[in-house]
Design an enzyme around this catalytic site. Sequence first.
Site, short mmCIF file in Angstrom:
data_model
loop_
_atom_site.label_atom_id
_atom_site.label_comp_id
_atom_site.label_asym_id
_atom_site.label_seq_id
_atom_site.Cartn_x
_atom_site.Cartn_y
_atom_site.Cartn_z
N GLU A 1 -5.09 -43.79 -32.48
CA GLU A 1 -6.14 -44.84 -32.83
C GLU A 1 -6.97 -44.98 -31.84
OE1 GLU A 1 -6.01 -46.44 -36.40
OE2 GLU A 1 -4.91 -44.69 -37.27
N HIS B 1 -3.77 -52.83 -35.07
CA HIS B 1 -3.80 -52.16 -33.85
C HIS B 1 -3.48 -53.30 -32.82
CE1 HIS B 1 -7.32 -49.64 -35.55
NE2 HIS B 1 -6.09 -48.99 -35.60
N CYS C 1 -13.21 -54.62 -31.60
CA CYS C 1 -13.03 -53.28 -32.52
C CYS C 1 -14.73 -52.57 -32.46
CB CYS C 1 -12.89 -53.64 -33.83
SG CYS C 1 -11.39 -54.32 -34.27
O1 SUG Z 1 -9.19 -49.10 -39.44
N1 SUG Z 1 -11.14 -51.20 -41.29
C1 SUG Z 1 -10.69 -50.65 -39.91
C2 SUG Z 1 -10.83 -51.72 -38.90
C3 SUG Z 1 -10.53 -51.22 -37.56
C4 SUG Z 1 -10.54 -52.07 -36.58
N2 SUG Z 1 -10.50 -51.81 -35.20
C5 SUG Z 1 -9.69 -52.21 -34.06
N3 SUG Z 1 -8.96 -53.13 -34.49
N4 SUG Z 1 -9.92 -51.69 -33.14
C6 SUG Z 1 -9.33 -50.09 -40.21
O2 SUG Z 1 -8.32 -50.64 -40.50
C7 SUG Z 1 -11.67 -50.90 -43.56
C8 SUG Z 1 -12.20 -50.00 -44.45
C9 SUG Z 1 -12.22 -50.34 -45.74
O3 SUG Z 1 -11.29 -50.84 -46.58
O4 SUG Z 1 -13.34 -50.01 -46.57
C10 SUG Z 1 -11.23 -50.30 -42.35
O5 SUG Z 1 -11.25 -49.04 -42.19
#
Ligand code: SUG
Length: 418
Positions: free
Chosen positions: A162, A230, A347
Amino acid sequence: MTLREINFDGIVGPSHNYAGLSPGNLAATRSAGAVSRPRAAALQGIGKMRANLRLGLVQGVLLPHARPDRRWLGELSTSYEDASAHLRAQALSASAMWAANAATVSPAPDTADGRCHLTVANLLMMPHRSHEWSETLAQLRLAFADPAFVVHPPVPAPFGDEGAANHMRLSVTHDAPGIELFVYGERGGSFPARQHREASEAVARAHRLDPARILFVQQSEAAIAAGAFHNDVVAVANGPVLFAHEQAFEHRERVHADICRIMPEAEIVEVPADRVSLADAVSSYLFNAQLVTVPDGTITLIVPGETRAHSSVWAWLSEMIAGNGPIRRIEMVDVRESMANGGGPACLRLRVVADPATVDPRFLVDEAKLDRIAEVIAAYWPETIDADAIGDPALIVRLESARAALLGSLDLVELTYR
Ligand code: SUG
């Protein structure tokens, strides 16, 4: 050559919506079915970039991906028109906005060949994110075409990667050799561990890092189970400073000892669990902050506005600033549309330590270019998307023309077909 920290923020795409696609991401699950505000979301992102510029930081952008991802649907032998509602949502997600998941980056001072290495993340644990990598690779190959960089394709299945969200670098200065911490998960209660150790090890080998200056650190099961899908939800590093929750890592004492052994100058700022619970850390996104060194040397923490709403978090931050620690300044940004999908200030950005002169200038921004991008967003991004409307053909036409307008305005039309 001057190495600077450059933050490449993902521009929030016009299809930003709340489909609840990420199990283990509590904010996204909670927002499932809500009406999203793509225009406001993207303008909040622009506001954050402007704030970074005003702090004297170098700022870049990554572009929204083609959505719906017709190529991916084609590989699945269907089309947007024929796909099930769930597959449509997965093809439409604007999740590429969270650029911390685009790639893992090892700056030149850490690598055996003196080049900055980037490995695109495969994101294979979440179907809606598993198809991001090909366009990310195309964008990174353009942005970092200079021989100062090596851009690697993703680690193959079945090992989940990731990207930078599970990677931290500590160094006395940006241009000194650092130590790189690769944080992986094994268990997360009922939630998946999205970063696999095998993937982190493969990235470290590809980047030709010195084995004596890397650490593989297990994320705590309790943190993943509490919603830290994460590592960057519970820890962040910059320069010699590691800012982490007490329960971020499975073997906390060993991690601290290893860091101090390899880098005696390291400073660990730890937030005790009896001051800020894991639950409050996750819901406030205290650690999903950008920890940056501004040009006068002040180490600054850029936190989401939500930190203020949690009394325990705000009390701790206020005490920290009043004290004598290495983090001397707090800035606050409003990215609440992204936050509602589990994406805070950290993020939204991919951090690359490099000489800005070696980056394709089309991916770098100043205030004037941000004005232009904001104009395109204001003109083309939908004001709202109702989760029920994602099959609406008129919406799809609008989303595709919005991205085309943005690529045109940034002279990046070659990204239309990757
Ligand atoms: O991968 N949310 C992302 C958020 C990512 C955050 N990134 C870091 N922590 N670096 C994920 O969970 C939500 C999409 C949805 O439900 O439509 C989403 O993918």
